[in-house]
Write an enzyme that holds these catalytic residues in place. Structure first.
Site, PDB file in Angstrom:
ATOM      1  N   HIS A 202       0.904  -1.163   0.000  1.00 61.57           N
ATOM      2  CA  HIS A 202       0.000   0.000   0.000  1.00 61.57           C
ATOM      3  C   HIS A 202       0.935   1.203   0.000  1.00 61.57           C
ATOM      4  CE1 HIS A 202      -3.344   2.521   1.883  1.00 61.57           C
ATOM      5  NE2 HIS A 202      -2.279   3.228   2.129  1.00 61.57           N
ATOM      6  N   HIS A 255      -3.577  -0.758  -5.684  1.00 68.42           N
ATOM      7  CA  HIS A 255      -4.399   0.414  -6.031  1.00 68.42           C
ATOM      8  C   HIS A 255      -3.622   1.661  -6.452  1.00 68.42           C
ATOM      9  CE1 HIS A 255      -3.438   1.138  -1.835  1.00 68.42           C
ATOM     10  NE2 HIS A 255      -4.358   0.312  -1.386  1.00 68.42           N
ATOM     11  N   ASN A 301      -8.710   5.633   0.219  1.00 67.01           N
ATOM     12  CA  ASN A 301      -7.270   5.861   0.239  1.00 67.01           C
ATOM     13  C   ASN A 301      -6.593   4.756  -0.570  1.00 67.01           C
ATOM     14  OD1 ASN A 301      -4.776   6.829   0.798  1.00 67.01           O
ATOM     15  ND2 ASN A 301      -4.725   6.168   2.936  1.00 67.01           N
ATOM     16  N   ASP A 328     -10.313  -3.429  -4.197  1.00 63.13           N
ATOM     17  CA  ASP A 328     -10.095  -2.879  -2.856  1.00 63.13           C
ATOM     18  C   ASP A 328     -11.431  -2.755  -2.118  1.00 63.13           C
ATOM     19  OD1 ASP A 328      -8.963  -1.895  -0.563  1.00 63.13           O
ATOM     20  OD2 ASP A 328      -8.391   0.044  -1.404  1.00 63.13           O
ATOM     21  N   GLY A 347     -12.614   4.194   2.230  1.00 65.17           N
ATOM     22  CA  GLY A 347     -12.916   2.925   1.569  1.00 65.17           C
ATOM     23  C   GLY A 347     -14.310   2.820   1.017  1.00 65.17           C
TER      24      GLY A 347
END
Lengths: 448, 309
Positions: A202, A255, A301, A328, A347
């Site tokens: 991440h 992501h 995020n 995600d 999220g």
């Protein structure tokens, strides 16, 4: 159990197949794949429907239990989502393995990788085994756990990655948090390389993100919300690419959201760095503009970035800089999201909209071919995670997704199988819908 | 003719006509404020709740007095932001207040969008008295009122807003309001306190105080939050003051009759020197006085029958 899927447009990016074929499934495997498997004696009950009950006798292939008419539909390898949060153990109010995998099945996914930021964290064999056991009992689709890189996701000491690998973890990640220490990230890469496990990062420099809640751009300036600059992601991507080069380990960037990151990854790939990356449907379909009105369903995020970033992500998908589309899927309760913008958790959920959003925003406008798009959901994640999935071939597991690429529908979060409702796509009209999802030859979800 | 919405959330959301209406109404209210007996029955039987999640003296007091002079019943609720995390959610607080049937809720909150959040859920009129770094429309309105009162017009005037633009709701509201009223807006401050793409708000951007204040009609100084030093946004009060503090000496770069404004509370000797704050062209106390008139106008227009929609 023998199932015949007849007349569908079979798209298998792994083998560059795109033609009308019949598939015969027996005991969870695809046993025959050819034009006109059954001859013309099979009676069908119409497009998308199937004949059940008494066994039909067909030419040459013996009795079948069920025939599914896929005329006008796409049949592709079951979609694999390599980035979901199933929240079990610990936050079963948001999602469970049962509800999350049913959401996956409805969305056309036959396999999901669940991130380790549960409570307790998946940093031990016991938690991995708990997840796998629960998935076996209650899961609608295949579940592949991702183990933690560091104990408790604290970024201090390595988790027992060897044991996590033995227990069945297919990758390691501290997802939700970056490994901030460059030294520890280096050691994690070296260590995971012993098992050829990808390290999923991440990518976020927490110092640069500060208390930011949205992309740092004109919208953050306009709304007075604290920004997270693109550099927060790209700085970490650059660092980890150098560490991947140093260690020879496999790095997967979760992501990706910023144009700068895509550029760095593309450049590293040309030099042979073992890096792969994913992008989410929401970063492909939305920009920072979605934050206007302070909608917390536009808070995630990494944040939704600018239109230029969105275009760079699409270009990255087209030229191969970006390998995978992953959701995600991050369930949160209504009361958690119904707060002041900067108080609400980051999220959004994505399993039940990912395919349709991708078809609507990328395939129908002609930006990606159907085969290109499906590769990002099937063969590519299977390759990165070394899963025996993501392809259609005689002898392969019958994990299959059947969808109608042109059926239009309106997203109704209230009708989701997921326990959570935090989607930015509620009310959107999308084009393309799952018709049936098969895992190991069993229909786990089917449109009524 | 009235305000279109039930709430006052932002300057961005107001039309030029609505701004004019508020300023014109404030002129009549100012006349009330100067009477010996400062009480009119316009809001008799109406309830105003001041819901403050941040410490505030002038804004809360200003709304309270404005409400009382209009004969409304005024209730003050202060919730320290430190207790928000463990306390009731904003949604539940809002619904609880709604059950008490207030006519107007004035909210100040550290989160951008908090006023809009309440406005969507409550039947009462919501007045945004500052939401994070987003907007503080009643401040911008009193600033416009003060300039118009002093100069006689707004159109064509130039203003420089100086200081921490990034974290300032006063700056954002004034930029929108002033531009709508035909003013030209400049912003200036340390590069670390100018938000990304601020020029896309239609302002001219400076990092040099002398250049920023040259030729402007109004200088608006912003309060420096000294804790920004720990966040690395400026090295010391001394250097900030040397580069961006407004002193008599620095004022030589400006027009001789330039007007000086500050939303308060002021840090004397930091962003503004005492002799400038107290000097002949300082409008700082006019701003405070006019705040009452403007807030009376807002309460009257939203709760006193001045609403059309």
């Amino acid at each position: 159990m023998r199932i015949l899927i007849k007349g569908g447009r079979v798209i298998d990016p792994a083998n560059t197949v795109d033609e009308i074929l019949d598939l015969l499934i027996e005991d969870g495997k695809i046993i025959q794949m050819s034009r006109n498997v059954s001859g013309d004696t099979l009676h069908s009950t119409g497009r998308g429907k199937s004949s059940k009950g008494s066994k039909s006798q067909t030419n040459g292939i013996g009795p079948i239990d069920r025939a599914m008419d896929a005329t006008g539909l796409v049949v592709c390898p079951g979609l694999i989502d390599m980035h979901v949060h199933l929240r079990q153990p610990g936050r079963e109010d948001k999602e469970t393995i049962a509800s999350g995998t049913m959401a996956a099945a409805r969305g056309g996914f036959t396999a999901v990788c669940c991130m380790p930021n549960t409570d307790p964290v998946n940093d031990t064999r016991a938690v991995t085994e708990f997840i796998l056991d629960a998935a076996k009992r209650e899961g609608a689709v295949q579940v592949y756990p991702v183990g933690a890189i560091t104990k408790g996701l604290k970024g201090e000491e390595l988790a027992e990655i060897g044991e996590l690998f033995e227990a069945g973890c297919v990758a390691v990640s501290d997802d939700g948090r970056p490994v901030m220490s460059a030294e520890l990230m280096r050691r994690a890469m070296e260590y995971a390389a012993m098992f050829d496990l990808p390290v999923i990062q991440h990518s976020e420099d927490l110092h640069l993100s500060g208390r930011g809640v949205v992309h740092e751009g004109f919208v953050s300036t306009d709304l007075g919300l604290r920004g997270i600059p693109s550099a927060s992601e790209a700085v970490m991507v650059a660092r980890d690419l150098l560490l991947a080069e140093l260690t020879g380990a496999r790095l997967h960037i979760a992501h990706v959201s910023a144009a700068e990151s895509v550029r760095l990854i593309r450049e590293a790939k040309t030099r042979g760095v073992r890096v792969s990356c994913e992008v989410t449907p929401h970063h492909l379909a939305l920009t920072e503009e979605a934050v206007h009105g302070f909608s917390t369903h536009a808070k995630m995020n990494p944040p939704l970035r600018s239109e230029a970033d969105r275009q760079a992500l699409i270009e990255g998908l087209r030229d191969g800089a970006i390998d995978v589309i992953a959701t995600d899927h991050a369930p949160h309760t209504v009361q958690e999201k119904e707060q002041e913008f900067d108080q609400a958790p980051f999220g959004v959920i994505g399993l039940e909209t990912a395919l349709a959003v991708t078809l609507t925003t990328l395939v129908h406008p002609g930006v990606l071919t159907l085969s290109q798009a499906m590769g990002k959901f099937t063969s590519e994640p299977a390759r990165i995670l070394k899963l025996p999935k993501g392809r259609i071939a005689e002898g392969a597991d019958a994990d299959l997704t059947i969808f109608d690429p042109t059926r239009e529908w309106e997203v109704d979060a209230g009708a989701f199988a997921s326990k959570s409702r935090n989607t930015p796509f509620h009310g959107w009209r999308l084009k393309g819908q799952t018709v049936a999802t098969l895992v190991a030859g069993k229909v786990v979800w089917e449109a009524s | 003719m009235g305000l279109a919405g039930k709430d006052l959330l932002s300057m961005r959301g107001l039309t030029v006509d609505e701004i004019r209406l508020i300023l014109d109404t404030a002129e009549s209210m100012k006349e009330v404020a100067r009477r010996d007996i400062k009480k009119v029955p316009a809001l008799r039987g109406k309830t105003l709740i001041n819901l403050f999640y941040e410490p505030s003296t002038r804004t809360r007091t200003s709304f309270e007095i404005a409400g009382k002079w209009l004969s409304a019943d005024v209730i003050n609720i202060s919730i320290s932001s430190s207790s928000v995390a463990k306390g009731e959610s904003l949604k539940d607080t809002g619904l609880t207040l709604q059950a008490m049937h207030p006519d107007v809720v004035v909210i100040r909150h550290p989160s951008a969008g908090a006023a809009e959040f309440l406005a969507r859920r409550l039947a009462a009129s919501i007045i945004n008295a500052g939401d994070g770094a987003h907007e503080h429309p009643s401040q911008a309105l009193l600033d416009l009122f003060t300039i118009r009162e002093k100069v006689g017009r707004l159109e064509g005037l130039k203003v420089a807003i100086i200081g921490d633009i990034a974290h300032s709701r006063v700056a954002r509201s004034n930029i929108h309001g002033m531009q709508k009223m035909g003013m030209e807006v400049r912003v200036a401050g340390p590069r670390t306190m100018l938000p990304r793409f601020v020029e896309r708000l239609g302002v001219e951007v400076f990092t040099n105080l002398d250049r920023a204040i040259a030729e402007v009609d109004v200088i608006m100084m912003l309060r420096l939050q000294t804790e920004r030093q720990q966040a690395g946004l400026f090295p010391s009060l001394r250097e900030y003051s040397r580069l961006f503090g407004l002193t008599v000496e620095r004022l030589k770069a400006a027009k001789s009759n330039v007007l000086i404004m500050h939303p308060g509370p002021i840090n004397r000797g930091v962003e503004i020197a005492p002799d400038v704050a107290d000097g002949p062209y300082s409008l700082i106390l006019n701003q405070v006085e006019n705040g009452l008139a403007v807030r009376m106008a807002l309460l009257y227009l939203l709760a006193g029958g001045g609403q059309t929609g």
